[in-house]
Design an enzyme around this catalytic site. Structure first.
Site, PDB file in Angstrom:
ATOM      1  N   THR A 148       0.872  -1.187   0.000  1.00  0.00           N
ATOM      2  CA  THR A 148       0.000   0.000   0.000  1.00  0.00           C
ATOM      3  C   THR A 148       0.904   1.231   0.000  1.00  0.00           C
ATOM      4  O   THR A 148       1.366   1.643  -1.054  1.00  0.00           O
ATOM      5  CB  THR A 148      -0.962   0.002   1.206  1.00  0.00           C
ATOM      6  OG1 THR A 148      -0.223  -0.174   2.411  1.00  0.00           O
ATOM      7  CG2 THR A 148      -1.977  -1.111   1.061  1.00  0.00           C
ATOM      8  N   LYS A 170       3.477  -6.978   3.899  1.00  0.00           N
ATOM      9  CA  LYS A 170       3.226  -5.563   3.630  1.00  0.00           C
ATOM     10  C   LYS A 170       2.958  -4.864   4.958  1.00  0.00           C
ATOM     11  O   LYS A 170       2.427  -5.455   5.905  1.00  0.00           O
ATOM     12  CB  LYS A 170       2.047  -5.362   2.696  1.00  0.00           C
ATOM     13  CG  LYS A 170       0.724  -5.632   3.346  1.00  0.00           C
ATOM     14  CD  LYS A 170      -0.310  -4.523   3.304  1.00  0.00           C
ATOM     15  CE  LYS A 170       0.175  -3.208   3.806  1.00  0.00           C
ATOM     16  NZ  LYS A 170      -0.922  -2.390   4.394  1.00  0.00           N
ATOM     17  N   THR A 181      -1.278  -3.016  10.610  1.00  0.00           N
ATOM     18  CA  THR A 181      -1.848  -3.123   9.259  1.00  0.00           C
ATOM     19  C   THR A 181      -0.819  -3.825   8.436  1.00  0.00           C
ATOM     20  O   THR A 181      -0.080  -3.247   7.664  1.00  0.00           O
ATOM     21  CB  THR A 181      -2.191  -1.793   8.618  1.00  0.00           C
ATOM     22  OG1 THR A 181      -3.133  -1.162   9.438  1.00  0.00           O
ATOM     23  CG2 THR A 181      -2.839  -2.001   7.258  1.00  0.00           C
ATOM     24  N   GLU A 261       6.055   4.580   7.956  1.00  0.00           N
ATOM     25  CA  GLU A 261       5.728   5.863   7.331  1.00  0.00           C
ATOM     26  C   GLU A 261       6.379   7.044   8.026  1.00  0.00           C
ATOM     27  O   GLU A 261       6.132   7.294   9.206  1.00  0.00           O
ATOM     28  CB  GLU A 261       4.216   6.074   7.356  1.00  0.00           C
ATOM     29  CG  GLU A 261       3.477   5.211   6.356  1.00  0.00           C
ATOM     30  CD  GLU A 261       1.970   5.299   6.525  1.00  0.00           C
ATOM     31  OE1 GLU A 261       1.520   5.717   7.603  1.00  0.00           O
ATOM     32  OE2 GLU A 261       1.266   4.949   5.561  1.00  0.00           O
ATOM     33  N   ASN A 380      -0.091  10.785   7.695  1.00  0.00           N
ATOM     34  CA  ASN A 380      -1.302  10.294   8.341  1.00  0.00           C
ATOM     35  C   ASN A 380      -2.374  11.363   8.515  1.00  0.00           C
ATOM     36  O   ASN A 380      -3.428  11.085   9.072  1.00  0.00           O
ATOM     37  CB  ASN A 380      -0.954   9.654   9.683  1.00  0.00           C
ATOM     38  CG  ASN A 380      -0.237   8.338   9.469  1.00  0.00           C
ATOM     39  OD1 ASN A 380      -0.788   7.416   8.880  1.00  0.00           O
ATOM     40  ND2 ASN A 380       1.015   8.260   9.904  1.00  0.00           N
ATOM     41  N   SER A 385      -6.459   6.700   5.392  1.00  0.00           N
ATOM     42  CA  SER A 385      -5.994   5.322   5.288  1.00  0.00           C
ATOM     43  C   SER A 385      -6.499   4.557   6.478  1.00  0.00           C
ATOM     44  O   SER A 385      -6.987   5.125   7.427  1.00  0.00           O
ATOM     45  CB  SER A 385      -4.478   5.251   5.216  1.00  0.00           C
ATOM     46  OG  SER A 385      -3.910   5.831   6.364  1.00  0.00           O
TER      47      SER A 385
END
Lengths: 385, 385
Positions: A148, A170, A181, A261, A380, A385
């Site tokens: 993603t 992932k 996630t 991230e 974020n 998301s």
């Protein structure tokens, strides 16, 4: 090659239009046997996505012949329509593969609340296309299709004594105990019973993925699946297999941490001298989840006071005034008072080590986390998301 | 005027050089009686600063005649030397005021690990200067002297039936249950016994400061002190006094929220339909501490999926698929599925309301928090605190 390195597996990844970028977004991994053994661990979040609810039922008998994974939509909190989508995904795959729907697991990742008719159509079409393209060379395509916001695909392979383990993962943030996630598929051609597969998987994830806590936010869609073909014909030494599986999981966990991230530091929080392993994990996690500590690391500030303020909120057995805290090998706090000057610590490298000696016992644990950065906030806040 | 509005109190604030800016950094509040009643609540962090350790002992007898507060250094994890500094601060004040050191409370705020000989000298000199400058008009100076990264001073006054309550607070981030890097002094000229003062203070803080959770990071130095002079000669109606004291605490809590470091939204998380008040608090706090939710609010994104993912990590009694979630009055999720379109929500105002109906009972609670912003990361990474 990832999941298709072990004998007995085929995989594929295709673009089904779930991602607005047009990149691959549906993956299928099929176990051609002779064994069709499976084991899985799931998010411990009570708010579970439809594929989690489905897969938790499907795994009960220890048989898994295929797994379908999609990015571009979490199919979580999408009502009974969303559950039917998951069910139809398994049925579509089963029909094409000539197997039982109950032996097909499903994983989804993306925005919660995404799962309308358009989504369903694309997932089902993608499933058909992926199955049509199955190949024993398809592992890398599958690894790409589950990405993603990942900047790189994550795979890992370990060769044992006559057997191999392959894996793909992932995940790029939202990593927390009870998993993240994070979708992981691990394959092996070793010969294992369902009970052995389950025990090895739980042991390996407990000390790897479960100790990765990027931002304390537990996902609704996490799933780690082990598929066992037995195609090597080799029943592995139990200790050797568990060690290899743990290595694969730890390798993937580090890759997930490294791609979190917006992070600028990969932080390993080592807790030693704990009265129990559970205490060590609790103490490490309290630091990993402390925003002030995480922001300080982003600023290259070895702020040991924030470490002590974090661990003081736990119920672990220790005396706060006996604790030592070191950053990158320099002991800054000893027995409740300043020790070496903080200027001796260089926090510019991405790899960061914090050592907390509780002076309360012999147990230890390491928690992996990341810093809190401008880019984390940006990624974020600017995108759903 | 703050703490000097009620009869019987004097205060002062002076610059002692603890702050590099040269701004005021030592405050003293003195109770001239006739009563010398005190009550206090403290951080529940096990990593406690020296002034907390001192004040927790000094408050045992319910008598408080003076309180000395400094900014510019937390005197936390500074070894036995640091504790002696706190002790000497109380002794210095007591000698000048002609009272017992055991009736002097001490509060400090600033960087953990700060508390060397230079710090001690400045605190003691500042204490002497503040006592020399005590005045029944000194409340505002005291409120200024306890500011750290606060952008404004926080005060509150409520008038009752023949009695008054005055208060000052400092705090701008690091706010969490078990209180925060938050120092609060509340004065009243009402007539209260030590037991009454203690009971009223605990009741008022439980539903105000304890439900403010700016960033989940619990401080080592928090203290809320109530000083009772009885100078009005009026014994208040218990319910009326408790309500007024709760109003003062809630007013200060909102001021602290509104001045949280780097925040761009003040978020009220209302949890209704809970099986118990404890469940409502747990659910609200899980959302308040979820970085993904907090970053989404910064981005004006009404991401209800992150709310459900957060509350799913709790042990509270509810069915995740029965819950309703509304943002600013618009119900986005109903019974586990999308409801109104998220475009109907306008999150540009600073005041943000999230309503979570658990559909599990009659209890409710509200948790106050802030969003996670670039400025939060900047302020907590660029400066040690």
């Amino acid at each position: 090659m990832s999941v298709t390195v072990p004998q007995g597996f085929e995989a594929a990844g295709v673009a089904a239009g779930l991602k607005s970028t047009g990149k691959p977004d549906v993956a299928v991994v099929v176990n051609r046997g002779p064994l069709k053994v499976g084991a899985a661990v799931f998010t411990s979040n009570r708010a579970k996505a439809n594929p989690i609810i489905w897969s938790q039922q499907a795994i009960q008998d220890g048989v898994v012949e295929a797994i379908v994974l999609n990015s571009g939509g979490a199919n979580c909190f999408t009502g009974s329509f969303g559950f039917q989508t998951t069910h139809q995904t398994a049925e579509t795959a089963a029909e094409l593969l000539g197997i039982s729907p109950g032996d097909v697991l499903v994983c989804s990742t993306g925005l919660i609340g995404t799962g309308d008719e358009v989504f369903r159509g694309k997932v089902l079409d993608g499933t058909r296309a992926a199955i049509a393209g199955l190949s024993s060379e398809g592992g890398q395509d599958a690894a790409h299709a589950i990405m993603t916001t990942d900047s790189v695909s994550k795979t890992s392979v370990v060769a044992g004594d006559g057997w191999t383990i392959g894996a793909m993962a992932k995940g790029a943030g939202m990593l927390a105990p009870g998993l993240a996630t994070m979708l992981v598929v691990i394959t092996t051609d070793a010969v294992l019973s369902p009970a052995e597969a389950d025990a090895h998987l739980r042991a390996a994830t407990r000390v790897s993925f479960d100790r990765l806590d990027s931002d304390g936010c537990m996902s609704t869609n996490d799933q780690v699946t082990l598929m066992v073909s037995g195609a090597s014909g080799v029943a592995p030494d139990a200790d050797a297999f568990r060690a290899a599986l743990t290595d694969v999981c730890a390798d993937l966990a580090r890759q997930l941490q490294g791609d979190a991230e917006g992070a600028s530091h990969d932080i390993a929080i080592h807790v030693t001298g704990a009265a129990s392993e559970a205490d060590a994990v609790e103490v490490g996690r309290s630091v990993a989840r402390n925003n002030l500590f995480k922001a300080a690391i982003f600023g290259n500030d070895p702020n040991w006071g924030r470490v002590l303020a974090a661990i003081g909120t736990t119920a672990a057995a220790f005396d706060p005034y006996a604790v030592d805290v070191s950053f990158n090998g320099v002991r800054l706090c000893s027995a409740g008072a300043p020790d070496r000057p903080r200027e001796e610590v260089d926090l510019t490298p991405r790899a960061t080590s914090v050592l907390i000696d509780l002076k309360a016992g012999e147990a230890s644990a390491t928690i992996l986390t990341n810093d809190l950065t401008h880019d984390y906030v940006h990624e974020n806040s600017a995108y759903s998301s």
